[in-house]
Design a protein around this motif. Structure first.
Motif, PDB file in Angstrom:
ATOM      1  N   ARG A 208       0.858  -1.191   0.000  1.00  0.00           N
ATOM      2  CA  ARG A 208       0.000   0.000   0.000  1.00  0.00           C
ATOM      3  C   ARG A 208       0.889   1.234   0.000  1.00  0.00           C
ATOM      4  NH1 ARG A 208      -2.192   3.213   3.828  1.00  0.00           N
ATOM      5  NH2 ARG A 208      -4.209   4.113   3.304  1.00  0.00           N
ATOM      6  N   ASP A 403      -1.936  14.395  -5.607  1.00  0.00           N
ATOM      7  CA  ASP A 403      -1.525  13.490  -4.526  1.00  0.00           C
ATOM      8  C   ASP A 403      -2.722  12.844  -3.838  1.00  0.00           C
ATOM      9  OD1 ASP A 403       1.025  14.146  -5.153  1.00  0.00           O
ATOM     10  OD2 ASP A 403       1.655  14.578  -3.099  1.00  0.00           O
ATOM     11  N   ALA A 404      -3.814  13.613  -3.738  1.00  0.00           N
ATOM     12  CA  ALA A 404      -5.025  13.046  -3.124  1.00  0.00           C
ATOM     13  C   ALA A 404      -5.576  11.935  -4.013  1.00  0.00           C
ATOM     14  CB  ALA A 404      -6.061  14.145  -2.915  1.00  0.00           C
ATOM     15  N   SER A 414      -4.399  -1.384  -3.603  1.00  0.00           N
ATOM     16  CA  SER A 414      -3.851  -2.280  -2.581  1.00  0.00           C
ATOM     17  C   SER A 414      -4.907  -3.274  -2.102  1.00  0.00           C
ATOM     18  CB  SER A 414      -3.329  -1.457  -1.410  1.00  0.00           C
ATOM     19  OG  SER A 414      -2.893  -2.297  -0.380  1.00  0.00           O
ATOM     20  N   ARG A 415      -6.151  -2.801  -1.972  1.00  0.00           N
ATOM     21  CA  ARG A 415      -7.214  -3.735  -1.544  1.00  0.00           C
ATOM     22  C   ARG A 415      -7.410  -4.828  -2.586  1.00  0.00           C
ATOM     23  NH1 ARG A 415     -12.593  -2.174   0.716  1.00  0.00           N
ATOM     24  NH2 ARG A 415     -12.890  -0.655  -0.966  1.00  0.00           N
ATOM     25  N   GLN A 420      -8.608  -8.404  -0.955  1.00  0.00           N
ATOM     26  CA  GLN A 420      -9.744  -8.009  -0.100  1.00  0.00           C
ATOM     27  C   GLN A 420     -10.996  -7.778  -0.943  1.00  0.00           C
ATOM     28  OE1 GLN A 420      -7.879  -4.688   2.116  1.00  0.00           O
ATOM     29  NE2 GLN A 420      -8.311  -5.839   3.982  1.00  0.00           N
TER      30      GLN A 420
ATOM     31  N   ARG B 253       2.561  -0.031   6.523  1.00  0.00           N
ATOM     32  CA  ARG B 253       2.024   1.178   5.867  1.00  0.00           C
ATOM     33  C   ARG B 253       0.506   1.129   5.730  1.00  0.00           C
ATOM     34  NH1 ARG B 253       6.095   2.963   1.098  1.00  0.00           N
ATOM     35  NH2 ARG B 253       7.992   2.196   2.044  1.00  0.00           N
ATOM     36  N   GLY B 255      -1.272  -1.470   5.156  1.00  0.00           N
ATOM     37  CA  GLY B 255      -1.732  -2.577   4.310  1.00  0.00           C
ATOM     38  C   GLY B 255      -1.567  -3.900   5.004  1.00  0.00           C
ATOM     39  N   ASP B 258      -6.435  -2.408   3.301  1.00  0.00           N
ATOM     40  CA  ASP B 258      -6.570  -1.444   4.398  1.00  0.00           C
ATOM     41  C   ASP B 258      -6.657  -2.163   5.740  1.00  0.00           C
ATOM     42  OD1 ASP B 258      -9.032  -2.595   4.159  1.00  0.00           O
ATOM     43  OD2 ASP B 258     -10.038  -0.797   3.418  1.00  0.00           O
ATOM     44  N   ASN B 261      -4.801  -0.152   8.516  1.00  0.00           N
ATOM     45  CA  ASN B 261      -4.798   1.303   8.347  1.00  0.00           C
ATOM     46  C   ASN B 261      -5.480   1.971   9.550  1.00  0.00           C
ATOM     47  OD1 ASN B 261      -4.369   3.745   7.175  1.00  0.00           O
ATOM     48  ND2 ASN B 261      -5.972   3.542   5.630  1.00  0.00           N
ATOM     49  N   TYR B 266      -4.378   7.107   8.815  1.00  0.00           N
ATOM     50  CA  TYR B 266      -5.316   7.598   7.796  1.00  0.00           C
ATOM     51  C   TYR B 266      -5.393   9.128   7.828  1.00  0.00           C
ATOM     52  CZ  TYR B 266      -9.412   7.872   4.824  1.00  0.00           C
ATOM     53  OH  TYR B 266     -10.272   8.167   3.789  1.00  0.00           O
ATOM     54  N   TYR B 268      -3.129  11.187   8.976  1.00  0.00           N
ATOM     55  CA  TYR B 268      -1.833  11.714   8.500  1.00  0.00           C
ATOM     56  C   TYR B 268      -1.777  11.709   6.973  1.00  0.00           C
ATOM     57  CZ  TYR B 268       3.087  11.415   7.172  1.00  0.00           C
ATOM     58  OH  TYR B 268       4.294  11.595   6.550  1.00  0.00           O
ATOM     59  N   GLU B 269      -2.202  10.594   6.385  1.00  0.00           N
ATOM     60  CA  GLU B 269      -2.145  10.506   4.918  1.00  0.00           C
ATOM     61  C   GLU B 269      -3.060  11.535   4.265  1.00  0.00           C
ATOM     62  OE1 GLU B 269      -3.196   6.447   4.368  1.00  0.00           O
ATOM     63  OE2 GLU B 269      -1.113   5.779   4.214  1.00  0.00           O
ATOM     64  N   GLN B 270      -4.253  11.684   4.833  1.00  0.00           N
ATOM     65  CA  GLN B 270      -5.192  12.643   4.255  1.00  0.00           C
ATOM     66  C   GLN B 270      -4.660  14.073   4.383  1.00  0.00           C
ATOM     67  OE1 GLN B 270      -8.074  11.834   2.526  1.00  0.00           O
ATOM     68  NE2 GLN B 270      -7.123   9.843   2.715  1.00  0.00           N
ATOM     69  N   PHE B 272      -1.226  15.154   5.111  1.00  0.00           N
ATOM     70  CA  PHE B 272       0.093  15.520   4.581  1.00  0.00           C
ATOM     71  C   PHE B 272       0.394  14.952   3.205  1.00  0.00           C
ATOM     72  CE2 PHE B 272       0.365  16.272   9.105  1.00  0.00           C
ATOM     73  CZ  PHE B 272       0.899  17.545   9.116  1.00  0.00           C
ATOM     74  N   ARG B 273      -0.342  13.941   2.788  1.00  0.00           N
ATOM     75  CA  ARG B 273      -0.118  13.440   1.425  1.00  0.00           C
ATOM     76  C   ARG B 273      -1.174  13.987   0.481  1.00  0.00           C
ATOM     77  NH1 ARG B 273       1.596   7.191   2.386  1.00  0.00           N
ATOM     78  NH2 ARG B 273       3.519   7.627   3.491  1.00  0.00           N
ATOM     79  N   SER B 274      -2.430  13.981   0.956  1.00  0.00           N
ATOM     80  CA  SER B 274      -3.504  14.454   0.073  1.00  0.00           C
ATOM     81  C   SER B 274      -3.794  15.934   0.282  1.00  0.00           C
ATOM     82  CB  SER B 274      -4.772  13.640   0.331  1.00  0.00           C
ATOM     83  OG  SER B 274      -4.521  12.268   0.141  1.00  0.00           O
ATOM     84  N   LEU B 275      -3.166  16.549   1.271  1.00  0.00           N
ATOM     85  CA  LEU B 275      -3.348  17.966   1.605  1.00  0.00           C
ATOM     86  C   LEU B 275      -4.811  18.313   1.890  1.00  0.00           C
ATOM     87  CD1 LEU B 275      -0.857  19.680  -0.894  1.00  0.00           C
ATOM     88  CD2 LEU B 275      -0.419  18.790   1.379  1.00  0.00           C
ATOM     89  N   ARG B 276      -5.555  17.374   2.461  1.00  0.00           N
ATOM     90  CA  ARG B 276      -6.951  17.644   2.864  1.00  0.00           C
ATOM     91  C   ARG B 276      -6.937  18.001   4.354  1.00  0.00           C
ATOM     92  NH1 ARG B 276     -10.382  12.737   1.872  1.00  0.00           N
ATOM     93  NH2 ARG B 276     -12.155  14.166   1.869  1.00  0.00           N
ATOM     94  N   PHE B 277      -6.398  19.172   4.633  1.00  0.00           N
ATOM     95  CA  PHE B 277      -6.182  19.542   6.035  1.00  0.00           C
ATOM     96  C   PHE B 277      -7.496  19.782   6.788  1.00  0.00           C
ATOM     97  CE2 PHE B 277      -2.057  20.515   4.172  1.00  0.00           C
ATOM     98  CZ  PHE B 277      -1.221  19.943   5.094  1.00  0.00           C
TER      99      PHE B 277
END
Lengths: 439, 309
Positions: A208, A403-404, A414-415, A420, B253, B255, B258, B261, B266, B268-270, B272-277
């Motif tokens: 993932r 990135d989102a 990954s699922r 899954q 990570r 996996g 999920d 997860n 989750y 953190y990823e949303q 800092f990675r997806s920038l959905r602050f």
């Protein structure tokens, strides 16, 4: 070589110098140097600081460069936070392939083909010399915000010795996915005769991770599929997308045990230890995989590199370019452009390629003979890779929410890979989440 | 005389009041720097998180630009990934906490006898706790790798197959629980050992005189006396475990799929990675409120348990 480089650099500097006052302010002068700062991935920031900066300063002795290395996972957020502040620290941001739209949307980037920068650009810089695919990585809505500094592509690495042991011919760039899977069972083999399988056909990204879907995307693109349609909505939850995801999953049947949790490091390790016959990963690891005995058990003669197998439309190669962009609030924009221009110039690119093993993006560099013999097959793979990447639009989504989108794809791919859910369900879910995100 | 007394009393009262005021000022002058620092480092981030959870965040300025009410909360209510991560966190907590409590107190009870080198062994228990979680996750990832890991090599010698610890969705959660248990059970053991050593010896001597066997002493004396410590340790571990993040990041990570997860990963990823602050802030607020409610319930339960024993 160094003499040529210095002379050319001075020529560029002289062309760009213009009136003496501009030279003194923009590019520094004896006793009043200019200092520029750069934020970059920690993976190569130190190498640049120690090797590239001194080389640059041979040409521009009055420009000091400070490079801050930041872990990849924090780089975008930190770059955005700094760039959008009232008094940004960094003149230059080294942005990964999908980040230009996000940075450009905030309105902080300098147009490198605009009037101001054009006045600082040497005539021999030749924008047209770049391959279209790497240059397009830092373009957004018709504006060129960056130059390619470290180019990369997802390519296929081949362990020729394992092919030979399996009695198979080493693959060529014409290898199709059908042929790959026909040969794969023979590449799962016992190489030392102890009755246990100790070599497998393939390893790549399965865990993932936001980069795992790039494998599926490349397979899909090489079969004519696209991530987003003309209307900007998800266009991958169809027969081509599902077939590509099932192909990605099928690779697991011929991969080492536990490969479903393998990513960049694990697949690289397996390949370098001679345990897998092929690996789909970033071409930039070639030197450490085939040449450097400190990091690999293989030799350049054993390792082949080529584009990923051919689908119904073309071969595959997914683009991954680090580009240099300049903050338009920078007070040292001219000096910042001097660095980026030198590093991406024909001379700078050739120096970087020959000294650091960094992949070039210019036709002139890729058509030249590299100083290191091992680079020759890499150049060939890159040339073909850039062409197919351009043709099949093999890159991550071009949107400020790239990135989102990639994170959603990482979740759902990954699922599917872990079993899954089915491929169709994974792609339908991803499509619906992405459409909501981009709405 | 009465007037003199009265004015003397008033003077004394004024002096006392002045002393009280001066005392108050001096107390606050000591407390104020700490209070300001606490407000800055604790209250401000929490309030800012609340603020952006009700706003839309402009990435160009990183500031809350527009009040959107409960829009971000409505968004996360429909986010399958968020609810899955809550479920995964629940599964992890439901397994990890009881195992660590039982193992921790059990081991402490078993080693609670006088023997040479007990202090050294107790010090060794500290090692897993001082290893950085990211390092622990990475090392375990290597040890459990089916291709190179020593765990499966050892299992292979015993003919126990080649389990895919990190690749099988069911086993991956068990792996996270194992790593977390390795890391945090020693903490429980240390607290439990200290508590056992502090138990009043005379009660046990009286039980011995009465002919109580070890089970009776355990069930009727040791456990009741330890209940407050068990409850407090549980709450401390709960507050630590609910923050699970780094071990998962380093080992799986989140996996495969999920399966591991957890909610902090989750979020953190949303963010800092997806920038959905803004949406991530809403998720963080939901988690904070739920954690506070559950912690409150645990504390109430703890008090009741203490009273009943």
């Amino acid at each position: 070589m160094k003499i040529t480089l210095q002379v050319s650099g001075i020529a560029i500097a002289a062309v760009m110098a213009g009136p003496a006052a501009v030279w003194a302010q923009g590019l520094g002068a004896e006793g009043s140097p200019v200092e520029i700062t750069m934020i970059a991935n920690e993976a190569f920031a130190n190498q640049w600081q120690e090797q590239m900066v001194p080389e640059f300063q041979k040409v521009y002795p009055h420009i000091n460069v400070v490079i801050d290395g930041v872990p990849y996972t924090e780089l975008l957020a930190k770059s955005m936070l700094d760039a959008t502040g009232p008094d940004p620290v960094y003149d230059i941001i080294i942005a990964d392939d999908p980040w230009t739209p996000q940075l450009a949307q905030t309105g902080v980037l300098l147009d490198l083909k605009g009037e101001q920068v054009a006045g600082w650009t040497a005539p021999e810089f030749e924008w047209d010399d770049f391959y279209a695919a790497p240059l397009a990585a830092s373009e957004w809505q018709g504006v060129q915000y960056g130059v390619p500094l470290r180019s990369n592509l997802l390519l296929m690495f081949v362990n020729k010795s394992l092919y030979e042991k399996a009695g198979l011919p080493a693959p060529t760039p014409e290898l199709t996915w059908e042929q790959f899977f026909e040969q794969a069972p023979q590449l799962v083999q016992d190489t030392n005769g102890d009755g246990k399988v100790d070599a497998w056909a393939v390893d790549t990204y399965f865990l993932r991770d936001p980069l795992t879907p790039t494998i599926w995307q490349t397979i899909m693109n090489s079969n004519g599929g696209a991530l987003l349609g003309e209307d900007g909505k998800a266009a991958f939850n169809n027969e081509t997308g599902v077939a590509a995801l099932e192909t990605h999953k099928r690779l697991l049947e011929f991969a080492p045990p536990g490969a479903v949790s393998h990513g960049f490091n694990e697949s690289l390790q397996a390949f370098r230890q001679g345990q897998v016959a092929t690996m789909f990963t970033w071409g930039s690891v070639f030197k450490g995989t085939a040449v450097d005995p400190a990091t690999t058990t293989l030799t350049p003669e054993q390792v082949g590199i080529q584009v990923m197998p051919v689908g119904s439309a073309s071969a595959g190669a997914h683009r991954g370019i680090w580009s240099g962009v300049i903050n338009n609030k920078s007070e040292n924009a001219e000096a910042a452009w001097a660095l980026l221009q030198w590093l991406s110039s024909k001379e700078g690119e050739a120096w970087q390629s020959n000294t650091l093993g960094v992949f070039p993006a210019r036709r002139s560099t890729l058509d030249s003979t590299p100083e290191s013999e091992w680079m020759a097959p890499v150049f060939e793979a890159l040339k073909q890779g850039y062409e197919v990447a351009e043709q099949g639009q093999m890159w991550r989504p071009r949107t400020p929410k790239s990135d989102a989108v990639q994170q959603v794809l990482a979740d759902e791919v990954s699922r599917a890979l872990s079993g899954q859910i089915a491929a169709q369900e994974a792609l339908d879910t991803a499509a619906s989440r992405i459409d909501r995100l981009l709405d | 005389m009465a007037v003199t007394d009265h004015s003397e009393g008033a003077r004394q009262a004024r002096t006392r009041s002045g002393r009280d005021w001066s005392d108050l000022v001096s107390r606050w002058s000591f407390m104020l720097p700490a209070a300001i620092i606490l407000a800055a480092v604790l209250a401000y981030p929490i309030l800012y998180t609340f603020q952006i959870s009700f706003a839309s965040l402009d990435l160009a300025t990183f500031t809350a630009t527009e009040w959107v009410g409960f829009e971000n909360y409505r968004e996360i209510l429909g986010d399958r990934g968020f609810w899955n991560s809550m479920k995964v966190t629940g599964i992890y907590l439901a397994w990890a906490l009881p195992i660590q409590m039982i193992l921790g107190f059990g081991i402490a009870y078993l080693i609670n006898v006088e023997w040479k080198g007990r202090s050294a062994v107790r010090a060794l228990f500290l090692i897993p706790m001082v290893v950085a979680p990211v390092v622990a996750g990475g090392i375990w990832r290597m040890m459990l790798d089916p291709l190179w890991g020593m765990v499966n090599w050892f299992l292979g010698l015993l003919g126990l197959g080649n389990p895919d610890w990190l690749g099988d969705p069911n086993l991956a959660m068990a792996t996270i629980v194992i790593i977390d248990t390795w890391r945090w059970t020693p903490f429980v053991i240390l607290i439990a050992t200290a508590a056992l050593m502090a138990l009043p010896k005379d009660v046990f001597e009286a039980a011995d005189i009465d002919g109580a066997n070890w089970w009776t002493k355990l069930w009727s004396i040791t456990i009741p006396l330890l209940v407050p410590i068990i409850a407090a340790t549980f709450v401390v571990r709960w507050l630590g475990a609910v923050k699970m993040f780094d071990i998962v990041l380093a080992s799986t990570r989140g996996g495969p799929g999920d399966a591991t997860n957890v909610v902090n990963l989750y979020i953190y990823e949303q963010a800092f990675r997806s920038l959905r602050f803004a949406e991530s802030a809403a998720m963080a607020v939901v988690v904070l409120v739920l954690t506070m409610i559950l912690t409150g319930l645990f504390l109430i339960g703890t008090r009741r348990l203490e009273r009943s024993y």
